[in-house]
Design a protein around this motif. Structure first.
Motif, PDB file in Angstrom:
ATOM      1  N   ASP A  16     -15.779 -38.403  51.886  1.00 24.11           N
ATOM      2  CA  ASP A  16     -15.235 -38.922  50.221  1.00 24.11           C
ATOM      3  C   ASP A  16     -13.941 -39.403  50.260  1.00 24.11           C
ATOM      4  O   ASP A  16     -12.606 -39.224  50.968  1.00 24.11           O
ATOM      5  CB  ASP A  16     -15.443 -37.523  49.397  1.00 24.11           C
ATOM      6  CG  ASP A  16     -16.929 -37.601  49.065  1.00 24.11           C
ATOM      7  OD1 ASP A  16     -18.228 -38.221  48.350  1.00 24.11           O
ATOM      8  OD2 ASP A  16     -17.370 -36.183  49.197  1.00 24.11           O
ATOM      9  N   ALA A  17     -13.686 -40.182  49.317  1.00 24.92           N
ATOM     10  CA  ALA A  17     -11.887 -40.859  49.072  1.00 24.92           C
ATOM     11  C   ALA A  17     -11.284 -39.872  49.116  1.00 24.92           C
ATOM     12  O   ALA A  17     -11.633 -38.901  48.572  1.00 24.92           O
ATOM     13  CB  ALA A  17     -12.643 -41.529  48.051  1.00 24.92           C
ATOM     14  N   ALA A  18     -10.336 -39.945  49.278  1.00 21.98           N
ATOM     15  CA  ALA A  18      -9.310 -38.407  49.169  1.00 21.98           C
ATOM     16  C   ALA A  18      -8.803 -38.438  48.056  1.00 21.98           C
ATOM     17  O   ALA A  18      -8.886 -37.341  47.521  1.00 21.98           O
ATOM     18  CB  ALA A  18      -7.908 -39.233  49.954  1.00 21.98           C
ATOM     19  N   TRP A  19      -8.490 -39.076  47.058  1.00 23.72           N
ATOM     20  CA  TRP A  19      -8.488 -38.433  45.455  1.00 23.72           C
ATOM     21  C   TRP A  19      -9.789 -37.516  45.183  1.00 23.72           C
ATOM     22  O   TRP A  19      -9.710 -37.106  44.261  1.00 23.72           O
ATOM     23  CB  TRP A  19      -8.353 -39.847  44.452  1.00 23.72           C
ATOM     24  CG  TRP A  19      -9.771 -40.511  44.428  1.00 23.72           C
ATOM     25  CD1 TRP A  19      -9.872 -41.856  45.329  1.00 23.72           C
ATOM     26  CD2 TRP A  19     -10.510 -40.595  43.524  1.00 23.72           C
ATOM     27  NE1 TRP A  19     -11.083 -42.344  44.468  1.00 23.72           N
ATOM     28  CE2 TRP A  19     -11.385 -41.857  43.221  1.00 23.72           C
ATOM     29  CE3 TRP A  19     -10.772 -39.920  42.368  1.00 23.72           C
ATOM     30  CZ2 TRP A  19     -12.342 -41.816  42.820  1.00 23.72           C
ATOM     31  CZ3 TRP A  19     -11.698 -39.702  41.502  1.00 23.72           C
ATOM     32  CH2 TRP A  19     -13.047 -41.257  41.278  1.00 23.72           C
ATOM     33  N   VAL A  20     -11.184 -37.829  45.005  1.00 16.17           N
ATOM     34  CA  VAL A  20     -12.284 -37.350  44.835  1.00 16.17           C
ATOM     35  C   VAL A  20     -12.413 -35.632  45.459  1.00 16.17           C
ATOM     36  O   VAL A  20     -12.062 -34.498  44.471  1.00 16.17           O
ATOM     37  CB  VAL A  20     -13.250 -37.010  45.528  1.00 16.17           C
ATOM     38  CG1 VAL A  20     -14.482 -37.184  44.915  1.00 16.17           C
ATOM     39  CG2 VAL A  20     -13.430 -39.376  45.100  1.00 16.17           C
ATOM     40  N   ARG A  21     -11.741 -36.024  46.419  1.00 12.73           N
ATOM     41  CA  ARG A  21     -11.029 -33.842  47.208  1.00 12.73           C
ATOM     42  C   ARG A  21     -10.151 -34.133  46.967  1.00 12.73           C
ATOM     43  O   ARG A  21     -10.499 -31.662  46.643  1.00 12.73           O
ATOM     44  CB  ARG A  21     -10.653 -34.008  48.832  1.00 12.73           C
ATOM     45  CG  ARG A  21     -12.177 -35.327  49.410  1.00 12.73           C
ATOM     46  CD  ARG A  21     -11.594 -34.985  51.328  1.00 12.73           C
ATOM     47  NE  ARG A  21     -10.670 -35.518  51.465  1.00 12.73           N
ATOM     48  CZ  ARG A  21     -10.528 -36.403  52.308  1.00 12.73           C
ATOM     49  NH1 ARG A  21     -11.024 -37.396  51.911  1.00 12.73           N
ATOM     50  NH2 ARG A  21      -9.405 -36.857  52.282  1.00 12.73           N
ATOM     51  N   TRP A  22      -9.271 -34.347  46.201  1.00 14.00           N
ATOM     52  CA  TRP A  22      -7.508 -33.929  45.690  1.00 14.00           C
ATOM     53  C   TRP A  22      -8.241 -33.088  44.519  1.00 14.00           C
ATOM     54  O   TRP A  22      -8.667 -32.201  43.642  1.00 14.00           O
ATOM     55  CB  TRP A  22      -6.265 -34.712  45.993  1.00 14.00           C
ATOM     56  CG  TRP A  22      -6.369 -34.955  47.003  1.00 14.00           C
ATOM     57  CD1 TRP A  22      -5.751 -35.788  48.285  1.00 14.00           C
ATOM     58  CD2 TRP A  22      -4.783 -33.313  47.606  1.00 14.00           C
ATOM     59  NE1 TRP A  22      -5.673 -35.490  48.862  1.00 14.00           N
ATOM     60  CE2 TRP A  22      -4.841 -34.220  48.689  1.00 14.00           C
ATOM     61  CE3 TRP A  22      -4.834 -32.447  47.089  1.00 14.00           C
ATOM     62  CZ2 TRP A  22      -3.977 -33.585  50.058  1.00 14.00           C
ATOM     63  CZ3 TRP A  22      -4.589 -31.777  47.978  1.00 14.00           C
ATOM     64  CH2 TRP A  22      -4.384 -32.352  49.816  1.00 14.00           C
ATOM     65  N   LEU A  23      -8.673 -34.236  43.440  1.00 12.96           N
ATOM     66  CA  LEU A  23      -9.859 -33.954  42.659  1.00 12.96           C
ATOM     67  C   LEU A  23      -9.991 -32.561  42.014  1.00 12.96           C
ATOM     68  O   LEU A  23      -9.960 -31.818  41.060  1.00 12.96           O
ATOM     69  CB  LEU A  23     -10.724 -35.140  41.563  1.00 12.96           C
ATOM     70  CG  LEU A  23     -10.942 -35.650  40.428  1.00 12.96           C
ATOM     71  CD1 LEU A  23      -9.258 -34.498  39.455  1.00 12.96           C
ATOM     72  CD2 LEU A  23     -11.654 -35.920  39.385  1.00 12.96           C
ATOM     73  N   LEU A  24     -11.328 -32.882  43.427  1.00  8.91           N
ATOM     74  CA  LEU A  24     -12.335 -31.281  42.712  1.00  8.91           C
ATOM     75  C   LEU A  24     -11.490 -30.280  43.278  1.00  8.91           C
ATOM     76  O   LEU A  24     -11.711 -29.182  42.375  1.00  8.91           O
ATOM     77  CB  LEU A  24     -13.462 -31.845  44.453  1.00  8.91           C
ATOM     78  CG  LEU A  24     -14.685 -32.742  42.848  1.00  8.91           C
ATOM     79  CD1 LEU A  24     -15.964 -33.516  44.694  1.00  8.91           C
ATOM     80  CD2 LEU A  24     -15.173 -32.498  42.748  1.00  8.91           C
ATOM     81  N   THR A  25     -11.228 -30.485  44.209  1.00  6.72           N
ATOM     82  CA  THR A  25      -9.839 -28.436  44.932  1.00  6.72           C
ATOM     83  C   THR A  25      -8.740 -28.453  43.385  1.00  6.72           C
ATOM     84  O   THR A  25      -8.951 -27.394  43.062  1.00  6.72           O
ATOM     85  CB  THR A  25      -9.306 -29.341  46.356  1.00  6.72           C
ATOM     86  OG1 THR A  25     -10.033 -30.098  46.519  1.00  6.72           O
ATOM     87  CG2 THR A  25      -8.729 -28.072  47.209  1.00  6.72           C
TER      88      THR A  25
END
Lengths: 306, 349
Positions: free
Chosen positions: A36-45
């Motif tokens: 997944d794109a980095a921003w997706v991972r950061w957002l979910l975390t």
């Protein structure tokens, strides 16, 4: 060109999973399409962490902050109040009766359900879940309807000078009812997964029923049993709704810790309220630590078997 | 000690697991209960052990003595479970000692005697030195032998094994079954084992009891049941088989003609009982075309299609014959039946 694996994710995975090396290798080898794109991972975390912080960590911190607001002396003084001590004693007493009762019942029910086939088994399995399904207030009300002055057994109890409602027996009964499923629910899937072969083996070797239970069944379920017991205990000590209905809130007599906290809070005695609450919070932390320890032991024991 | 079972019926709800089974196991013999899954063989074994109850009027006798209502723990049977059922929280030593430790106090041997017994059994099953291991630290074959030693510790009068090699890989399975045969030859304990593997049963058993659909369908020595199967089911179950339809067999040798008529025109032929010859016009035999040819292993396996009926036939022949005839895929050949069986009652198999 494969872009370098983002360090942040690697670290967060390493923290979450005990075999970070294997995980990062496998993740790095995955095709691009599964990333997944980095921003997706950061957002979910970020959402997950915020949620945990806001709903779990913050209240826990608040309990201890409020309890210690006037200093350690005031905090400790809260426990010298005889009513607080009575509430602690009553909570311990209720748990000391309810937990062994549910331990015996839970083992017996799980044993019956997992190892035998009988008529009405699915009904029993469903009934075990009943306390989870109904509101605790209703559980309490049921006892009032049965044992209360206007209840079915009320007049008879009155004649014999026995008190259940607004007394310790009612609190114990309500606590047993509410914590009834914990042990059984923990053991049933475990015992079903283990099957009957070891018990049959013990029987063909000449062991009797009790010998089979003590030497074969019990050692196999001990971690699951321990787990069920600590969860049962945590709930028994923390129960509010059902106990509130049957207790009558008599200070120093029928108040458990959660009820005592409510009264103190309603009287704007915040330090004392949070001081007692901090005991329950500590109980929760100890329970979680024990739970983690048991899961770790249990996983080790189970991993060995397969 | 001999085992007898009379009129054993067992139903689970509407399902009939055993339908009036009789069984005789002579003293000191190694007997295989062989059948496909669901044939009732494991249920029968468990009833003999006392782990299940047969429906009323079934009887179990050990050495002529009725044990039908005796609890499993007093029957003195050694039972080895398919998945071993070792006590996972106990060491190998304690697993084997279990049956001795649960004896009543006045029958219970002392600690030194228990230790001596366990060491003796470990030597017997060739597992010396593993007494402190836990079951999960053993291989499948070792666990199986611990289970056997544990069963033998209580000095059983009969030994019952449920699919003893079922959970092992092919090589270990072969080694262990030969070991079991030698072991049986040493201790001569009346033994019944359940298997669905005909090769296993035929290789090590003194006597094979073949079960199908809740009944015993044939009993005999391995050679008897292999050479003289009582029904198409047995014939088919004990090895590969071709079913050939009568019309295709116009050129069948004379002695078969009557049998084929009696069997509604079907004969049963093992793949190694068919001879292959190069096609010659007018020569006897069933014309067929080779579709596949597998030459891996000691034999050459041919998959053929009959020219007239287009039905498939399997043939096994030696490498030498295949090379002599220069057999290749798509060759037209003649098939000649050397030996066949026919059954008056024609079942669909």
């Amino acid at each position: 060109m494969e872009p370098p694996f983002p360090a942040g994710l690697t670290l967060s995975m390493a923290a979450a999973i005990t075999t970070p090396l294997a995980v990062t290798h496998r993740a790095a080898a995955l095709p691009r399409a599964t990333h997944d794109a980095a921003w997706v991972r950061w957002l979910l975390t970020g959402i997950a962490l915020l949620f945990v912080g806001f709903f779990l960590a913050l209240p826990l911190a608040a309990v201890f902050t409020e309890a210690l607001r006037r200093g350690l002396g005031a905090y400790l003084a809260s426990f010298r109040d005889p009513d607080a001590l009575a509430a602690i004693r009553l909570t311990l007493l209720a748990a000391a009766i309810a937990v062994p009762c549910n331990l015996v019942f839970g083992v017996a029910a799980a044993w019956a359900i997992a190892k035998f086939n009988f008529r009405g088994k699915s009904v029993l399995t469903t009934l075990i879940d009943l306390p989870f399904a109904v509101s605790p207030v209703i559980s309490g009300l049921v006892y009032v309807l049965i044992f209360g002055l206007q209840g079915w057994l009320g007049p008879w109890l009155q004649d014999h000078d026995l008190r259940v409602i607004f007394a310790v027996p009612g609190i114990v009964l309500a606590t047993i009812f509410v914590t009834f499923p914990f042990v059984a629910r923990e053991l049933i899937p475990l015992m079903q997964a283990q099957g009957n072969d070891e018990e049959y083996a013990a029987i063909t070797l000449g062991a009797g029923g009790w010998q089979t239970f003590w030497h074969v069944t019990l050692p196999n379920i001990k971690w699951g049993l321990f787990y069920g017991v600590i969860l049962c205990n945590a709930r028994a000590m923390g129960e509010f709704g059902a106990v509130s209905v049957v207790s009558g809130h008599i200070r120093g007599e029928t108040n458990t810790m959660p009820l005592h906290i409510e009264i103190l809070y309603n009287e704007y005695n915040f330090v004392a309220a949070f001081a007692v609450a901090s005991l329950l919070a500590l109980l929760a932390i100890v329970t979680l630590v024990l739970k983690t320890f048991i899961e770790w032991k249990h996983a080790a024991a189970r991993g060995d078997v397969s | 000690m001999s085992i007898e079972a009379h009129h054993i019926r067992k139903t689970f709800g509407r399902f009939t697991a055993l339908d009036g089974v009789d069984l005789q196991v002579p003293r000191g013999k190694l007997v295989a209960l062989l059948g496909p899954s669901g044939s009732g063989k494991t249920t029968l074994l468990r009833i003999i052990a006392g782990l299940e109850r047969a429906d009323p009027d079934g009887r179990i006798l050990f050495h002529g003595e009725e044990v039908t209502h005796m609890p499993a723990g007093r029957r003195r049977v050694g039972f080895v479970f398919q998945h071993y059922a070792l006590f996972r929280h106990l060491t190998v030593f304690e697993n084997i000692a279990f049956g001795l430790r649960v004896k009543r106090r006045r029958e219970r041997p002392g600690e030194s005697e228990i230790a001596a017994r366990v060491r003796g059994l470990l030597a017997l099953v060739q597992l010396e030195g593993l007494d402190r291991r836990y079951p999960h630290q053993l291989s499948g074959g070792q666990r199986q032998r611990v289970a056997l030693a544990r069963a033998l510790a209580v000095d059983p009068k009969v030994l019952l094994l449920d699919e003893p090699f079922g959970a092992l890989d092919a090589k270990v399975r072969k080694e262990l079954r030969r070991w079991l045969r030698r072991f049986h030859d040493e201790i001569h304990l009346t033994t019944v084992f359940v298997t669905h593997d005909q090769e296993e049963a035929l290789e090590i058993a003194d006597e094979v009891v073949i079960m199908n659909q809740a009944r015993v369908v044939q009993v005999g020595t391995p050679q008897e049941v292999y050479d003289r199967p009582a029904s198409p089911f047995v014939y088919q179950f004990l090895g590969n088989v071709n079913v050939l339809a009568g019309p295709a067999l116009g050129d069948l040798p004379g002695q078969h003609a009557a049998a084929v008529r009696a069997a509604n025109g079907h004969i049963y032929v093992r793949p190694h009982d068919i001879e292959v010859a190069r096609y010659e016009a007018g020569a006897p035999g069933i014309p067929a075309v080779i579709r596949h040819l597998h030459a891996a292993g000691p034999l050459v396996r041919l998959g053929l299609e009959q020219v007239q009926s287009r039905e498939g036939v399997e043939v096994e022949t030696s490498r030498a014959v295949a090379e002599d005839l220069h057999l290749q895929a798509n060759d037209l050949v003649l098939l000649r039946v050397r030996q066949s069986r026919s059954f008056a009652e024609d079942y669909h198999i």
